[in-house]
Design a protein around this motif. Structure first.
Motif, short mmCIF file in Angstrom:
data_model
loop_
_atom_site.label_atom_id
_atom_site.label_comp_id
_atom_site.label_asym_id
_atom_site.label_seq_id
_atom_site.Cartn_x
_atom_site.Cartn_y
_atom_site.Cartn_z
N ARG B 37 -3.62 -4.18 9.84
CA ARG B 37 -3.57 -2.73 9.97
C ARG B 37 -4.56 -2.01 9.06
O ARG B 37 -5.12 -0.99 9.44
N TYR B 38 -4.72 -2.53 7.84
CA TYR B 38 -5.53 -1.78 6.87
C TYR B 38 -6.75 -2.54 6.40
O TYR B 38 -7.49 -2.05 5.57
N GLY B 39 -6.91 -3.76 6.87
CA GLY B 39 -8.11 -4.51 6.49
C GLY B 39 -8.00 -5.23 5.18
O GLY B 39 -8.88 -5.99 4.82
N SER B 40 -6.93 -4.98 4.44
CA SER B 40 -6.78 -5.69 3.17
C SER B 40 -5.37 -6.25 3.09
O SER B 40 -4.39 -5.52 3.31
N GLY B 41 -5.27 -7.52 2.76
CA GLY B 41 -3.97 -8.15 2.66
C GLY B 41 -3.17 -7.63 1.48
O GLY B 41 -1.97 -7.83 1.39
N TYR B 42 -3.86 -6.95 0.55
CA TYR B 42 -3.18 -6.50 -0.68
C TYR B 42 -2.66 -5.08 -0.58
O TYR B 42 -2.13 -4.55 -1.54
N PHE B 43 -2.86 -4.45 0.58
CA PHE B 43 -2.55 -3.04 0.71
C PHE B 43 -1.14 -2.70 0.23
O PHE B 43 -0.93 -1.88 -0.66
N PHE B 44 -0.13 -3.38 0.79
CA PHE B 44 1.25 -3.07 0.44
C PHE B 44 1.58 -3.52 -0.97
O PHE B 44 2.32 -2.85 -1.69
N LEU B 45 1.00 -4.66 -1.36
CA LEU B 45 1.28 -5.18 -2.70
C LEU B 45 0.84 -4.18 -3.77
O LEU B 45 1.59 -3.86 -4.69
N LEU B 46 -0.39 -3.67 -3.60
CA LEU B 46 -0.93 -2.76 -4.62
C LEU B 46 -0.11 -1.47 -4.70
O LEU B 46 0.18 -0.98 -5.79
N ARG B 47 0.27 -0.96 -3.55
CA ARG B 47 1.07 0.27 -3.56
C ARG B 47 2.42 0.01 -4.22
O ARG B 47 2.89 0.81 -5.03
N GLN B 48 3.03 -1.13 -3.86
CA GLN B 48 4.33 -1.45 -4.45
C GLN B 48 4.19 -1.63 -5.95
O GLN B 48 5.06 -1.21 -6.71
N LEU B 49 3.06 -2.24 -6.33
CA LEU B 49 2.82 -2.45 -7.77
C LEU B 49 2.74 -1.09 -8.48
O LEU B 49 3.29 -0.90 -9.57
N GLY B 50 2.07 -0.13 -7.83
CA GLY B 50 1.96 1.22 -8.40
C GLY B 50 3.33 1.86 -8.57
O GLY B 50 3.66 2.37 -9.66
N TRP B 51 4.11 1.81 -7.52
CA TRP B 51 5.45 2.39 -7.58
C TRP B 51 6.31 1.69 -8.63
O TRP B 51 7.07 2.35 -9.35
#
Lengths: 729, 363
Positions: B37-51
């Motif tokens: 969906r976003y081109g990066s496998g880390y998309f959700f991980l990084l956002r979750q890490l931020g939260w």
């Protein structure tokens, strides 16, 4: 519990709440253990069954080649559209759009799509335009998959032989049906799955295995000639149907098998059972006079008569067991040869009378009547023959002149080929071989079927001479070729009216079956026309077809002329030859021409080089040739030793037109001939008998037991060839 | 006044562990999806890490603030008011997909229903603190206590988010029960909720389908039974040790929302019984330490607050896991700390911060 202080009360309630939640927690743990240990993996199979569906991906069907490797049926890759109904928001609308393009029933299509959730064909094997129109609408949930579709590049050519296929590539008639298992191949599998977002995805799980190819004995050019002439004959005679068979009498290979009416196998919707019918193998008809070949050859073979014996034909009338039979034309005293030439019924009956029922029946069966020939085509019938114990007192008479018996056109061709093949009956074959999908058709070799002796080589030779008489001065004059000797027999049979069970006076089956050239027969041609309007005699309507077909085919095959051409034709030919040399030298492309050249050859039967002088079997060029097989009974054998076979054969002079492009000649029409038997160990007398049986001319040297022979055993030579055998003690 | 002790280290550690497991599983479950969906496998991980980082900071902050300072009408009612306001505003601000759950604010998005739960807990604790003796008085105690809950539930149901609404009801029930409400009122409440529940479930096609699917998933394996079946397949495929991290197949195409509502199924498939039991155990420990904190707090406000927060986390977790295991009909409830989702994680950590502060001040 409310009796305690509020603080204590809340403590108890807290414990209770915790206990409840822990109970829940325990339930979860038990469920986990149950699912992950006791039901471990058990959902997997169930899941795959439900989430996925395997769809067969059709394998490429084998190609059907003619004998020279030209494609008669092939498979091309086309688009098939399918729907994934779960992805389609407006199924009814989408379906109606597609059905409008494909002109199919929208209700039926909608019902199918609703029934199948993951996968449903909506337009199978669509032509390029239809596929493009569907594609351009860009509908959601509609996808395309490559499938192979059957394509018949030569359209109507040999349609009844090749057959056609249904939507799923299943063979429905002809070779397509007979060789369905071999050509079908193994379908591959595509896994269709639907993911959580209801998106379709598929993957090819198993590659399809292409089917085997089939190489026919049919020669495309000869087939063209046969079809064209049959078509012309139908237009001329207004016959209802007809068939032309061209066979190599030496091997039984069918070179052409034409039927009318016919169909275009690419247009399956227009096919009717009538057009599908392969008359050559599935029609049973009363042969009429052509069957006199059986009567007379049987009597000759049993030494009950000779070609020269004279019969009284009683001016065309005879009473057999109280039944009077009339000839169409009154004849007086006729020798046997003229009985055949003039097709006298009375004479045939008198000859048949000498045979007796059982002996007659033995020959009928030996010639292959009443049995399937075993040709590789579906729907072959045996014909109708009754055993003698069911014959009436007049049956022999009826059968003698070709009534009260049912045969197929292919069996008729087999009968005539037996005469041409020195008395050996060769099973007709139409499939040369099946080959691996990757191999080229040139790599196959044709193995002729075993042949069986029906009449002696001597009888066959006598028959050939008499059959030539039919063409030269009998009922088959219209079968006379230019530059080639020919022989044959006419036949005109009244059809039995299915309503009255009596012979019809308006409907006839006109047939002519013959071969050419007579010394070294290269082709047998059988022509049967059903219910011609107006002229209806075999000699009038079918013999000309034989003439046109045989003339063109022999020239196409570059068969050496054995009869001197009229002077005008010779001049014409010479000028053509000069031109041809120029062309051949000037442009090598000339060799690549196929059909055009052949058709030109048909119109101007010229390009074959004249080899009369070189031809060993036509030493007495310019006259009607004495059959080689007869010559061996003359006092002095031919002085010319027989050259090796190949030099005589049309293949030696043939242009690559009818040969595989690679130049390897494996399949050749002239693989026939006689296999020289081994004489080793035989006495002189026995050796002569063996030689006679095989139609060979024995040159015995010395006395005692045979010790050496030339050519060696197993060599193929022409009928009447000389075999030198040295005897010693 | 309770004497000062250090914060509950068990609670703190369990929370950190759950967040850690959550980050790993979010990555494992979402990498393919994110890549697609976003081109990066880390998309959700990084956002979750931020939260998670923001949430942990908030937790530490809340840990330092004396929870009693919330015991003020201004704090309680302004929180209630703000929640009501945002819950109403989603109906006007968020029109995506026929649901009204989110408030988008630049790159951030926020789910007001997540705020509703702490707001309710705070209100209940505040309101019930002095009324232990008057729990029988349904007109002056029970009814006012449940009014905010009913308002919130009503607003959330029409988002529509039945799952969160039921979670709110469950939390309220837990607090009221501990506060000493008579069982018959609970019974009445249950009876009274049956009728609206009936209409909410059986007159909304997709909910009815879910209930029916829960009862017999195989009646429509391609349709409504799809989620349950896929989830069960994932769990049963895991076995004892699992197929290995990142190796799960079900998350690729079959599991709906593999990184949010069905993350436990992914965990069960990839880490097996060992991993899934560990997560359940961590929540059990959370329950134990939360209840222990409540027990050791003599201040009723603190006790109710602790009960509310603990039940909020544990009840949501158990509902989520029960759904994954096919024990309950499908509900859109995330697994606290583990599922991907900013608002949920953020408010859960803030609440844990408050709970830790209570534990620090227990006896």
């Amino acid at each position: 519990m409310a009796s305690n202080t509020p603080r204590e009360s809340t403590k108890i309630r807290l414990y209770l709440l915790a206990a409840c939640l822990l109970l829940w927690c325990g339930g979860i743990c038990l469920r986990l253990v149950y699912l992950q240990i006791f039901r471990y993996g058990s959902f997997e199979q169930r899941a795959q069954r439900q989430q996925q569906r395997t769809v067969d991906v059709s394998a490429r069907r084998g190609i059907i080649y003619d004998r020279a490797g030209r494609e008669l049926a092939m498979s091309v890759s086309v688009d098939s559209a399918f729907a994934v109904p779960t992805e389609i928001p407006d199924l009814a609308g989408t379906v109606s759009l597609i059905s409008r393009i494909t002109k199919s029933d929208p209700h039926e299509l909608l019902a199918r799509c609703k029934a199948a959730k993951t996968f449903c064909w909506v337009a199978r094997k669509a032509d390029a335009e239809t596929a493009e129109r569907i594609r351009s609408m860009n509908l959601r949930g509609i996808y395309f998959e490559k499938e192979s579709k059957r394509f018949y590049p030569k359209r109507e050519l040999a349609a009844q032989v090749i057959g056609y296929v249904g939507t799923d590539d299943e063979g429905l008639s002809g070779i397509e049906r007979e060789y369905d298992d071999q050509m079908r191949g193994k379908p591959g599998e595509m896994l269709i799955s639907v993911d959580a977002r209801r998106k379709w995805f598929g993957s090819v799980e198993k590659q399809p295995v292409p089917g085997e190819n089939v190489v026919l004995t049919i020669d495309q050019q000869i087939q063209y000639i046969a079809e064209r002439e049959l078509q012309a004959a139908l237009e001329r005679t207004h016959a209802e149907s007809g068939t032309v068979i061209v066979e190599n009498p030496r091997t039984g290979e069918i070179l052409a098998l034409a039927n009318r009416p016919t169909f275009n196998p690419n247009l399956t919707r227009e096919i009717t059972p009538e057009k599908l019918k392969n008359h050559a193998v599935s029609d049973v008809y009363e042969p009429g006079s052509t069957f006199k070949l059986v009567t007379i050859s049987a009597a000759l073979d049993e030494k009950l008569t000779t070609p020269q014996e004279v019969f009284d034909c009683q001016m065309g009338s005879i009473v057999i067991n109280g039944m009077r039979i009339h000839d169409s034309k009154p004849h007086g005293l006729l020798p046997v040869s003229d009985i055949l030439a003039e097709s006298s019924d009375v004479g045939s009956i008198k000859i048949g009378m000498r045979l007796g029922d059982d002996r007659f029946y033995k020959y009928i069966r030996a010639f292959g009547f009443g049995q399937q020939t075993g040709i590789e085509l579906p729907g072959e019938t045996r014909g109708l023959t009754k055993p003698p114990n069911r014959w009436s007192r007049v049956s022999f008479a009826a059968i003698s002149m070709g009534q009260e018996i049912g045969i197929t056109p292919l069996q008729l061709a087999g009968l005539v080929s037996t005469m041409a093949n020195d008395g050996l009956w060769a099973a007709p074959r139409i499939v040369a071989a099946t080959t691996e999908p990757q191999s080229t058709p040139q790599m196959i070799a044709f193995h002729p079927a075993e042949q069986r002796r029906v009449i002696s080589a001597l009888t066959a030779a006598q028959m050939r001479q008499m059959m030539q008489g039919v063409v030269l001065h009998g009922t088959g004059k219209k079968a006379l070729l230019e530059g080639y000797s020919s022989a044959g027999k006419t036949g005109t049979a009244q059809k039995v009216d299915p309503a009255t069970h009596a012979y019809s006076h308006t409907k006839y089956v006109a047939s002519f079956a013959g071969f050419a050239p007579i010394n070294n027969p290269v082709i047998t041609v059988a022509v049967i026309l059903d219910s011609a309007v107006g002229l209806h005699q075999g000699g009038q309507v079918s013999a000309p077809v034989f003439q046109r077909v045989a003339q063109q085919v022999l020239e196409y095959l570059h068969t050496p002329h054995d009869v001197e051409l009229p002077l005008s034709r010779q001049l014409l030919l010479a000028s053509h030859r000069v031109k041809e040399q120029d062309v051949a030298e000037g442009s090598p492309d000339h060799l690549g021409d196929t059909l055009d050249v052949a058709e030109a050859a048909g119109a101007n039967p010229a390009p074959g080089p004249i080899q009369n002088a070189a031809g060993p079997s036509s030493a007495s060029a310019g006259t009607a040739v004495v059959p080689a097989a007869l010559r061996k009974h003359d006092a002095i054998p031919e002085e010319t030793p027989k050259p090796p076979l190949a030099a005589n054969l049309p293949s030696g002079t043939a242009t690559p037109e009818h040969l595989p492009a690679s130049g390897t000649v494996v399949l050749d029409i002239e693989q026939g001939g006689i296999v020289v038997p081994s004489f080793t160990g035989k006495g002189v007398r026995a050796a002569i008998e063996v030689a006679q049986e095989n139609g060979l001319d024995l040159d015995a040297v010395g006395s005692g037991l045979a010790q050496w022979q030339s050519p060696p055993a197993g060599t193929r030579v022409l009928s009447g060839s000389k075999v030198t055998v040295k005897f010693g003690r | 006044m309770a004497k000062r002790v250090s914060v509950d280290r068990w609670l703190f550690t369990v929370t950190l562990l759950l967040i850690f497991v959550g980050l790993i599983m979010v990555f494992s479950a979402s990498a393919v999806l994110a890549k697609e969906r976003y081109g990066s496998g880390y998309f959700f991980l990084l956002r979750q890490l931020g939260w998670a980082t923001g949430g942990l900071l908030l937790m530490v902050l809340a840990m330092k603030i004396d929870y009693r300072r919330y015991k003020h009408p201004a704090v309680v009612f302004s929180l209630l008011g703000l929640t009501t306001l945002t819950l109403i505003s989603v109906f006007f601000l968020d029109r995506a997909h026929h649901t009204h759950r989110w408030i988008h604010w630049g790159p951030l998005s926020f789910q007001p229903s997540e705020m509703a739960k702490p707001a309710l807990i705070l209100f209940l604790a505040f309101f019930l603190e002095g009324r232990s003796k008057a729990m029988d008085d349904w007109r002056n105690t029970i009814l006012p206590a449940v009014v905010p809950t009913l308002v919130f539930i009503g607003l959330i149901v029409f988002q529509p988010d039945l799952g969160t609404a039921i979670a709110c009801a469950a939390i309220t029930a837990c607090v009221l029960f501990v506060a000493g409400m008579e069982m018959r009122y609970l019974g009445y409440g249950l009876l009274a909720s049956l009728l609206p529940l009936y209409f909410l479930i059986f007159h909304v096609a997709y909910r009815r389908a879910r209930i029916l699917a829960f009862l017999n998933p195989y009646s429509d394996p391609q349709g409504s039974g799809f989620h349950i079946i896929q989830s069960l397949i994932a769990v049963s495929t895991g076995g004892i040790t699992g197929v290995g991290l990142m190796e799960g197949k079900q998350k690729l195409f079959y599991l709906p929302e593999p990184h949010t509502d069905f993350i436990f199924a992914v965990t069960a498939e990839e880490l097996g019984l060992v991993g899934s039991l560990m997560i359940v155990l961590l929540f059990a420990v959370f329950l134990w330490r939360g209840v222990r904190t409540a027990l050791r707090t003599h201040d009723m406000f603190g006790r109710f607050l602790a009960v509310g927060i603990t039940s909020m986390i544990v009840v949501q977790a158990f509902i989520n896991i029960s759904v994954v295991l096919g024990l309950m009909p499908t509900k859109g409830i995330p697994l606290p700390f583990v599922s991907y989702g900013g608002s949920s994680l953020f408010f859960a950590l803030a609440c844990v911060g408050v709970l830790l502060n209570i534990s620090k001040q227990a006896e």
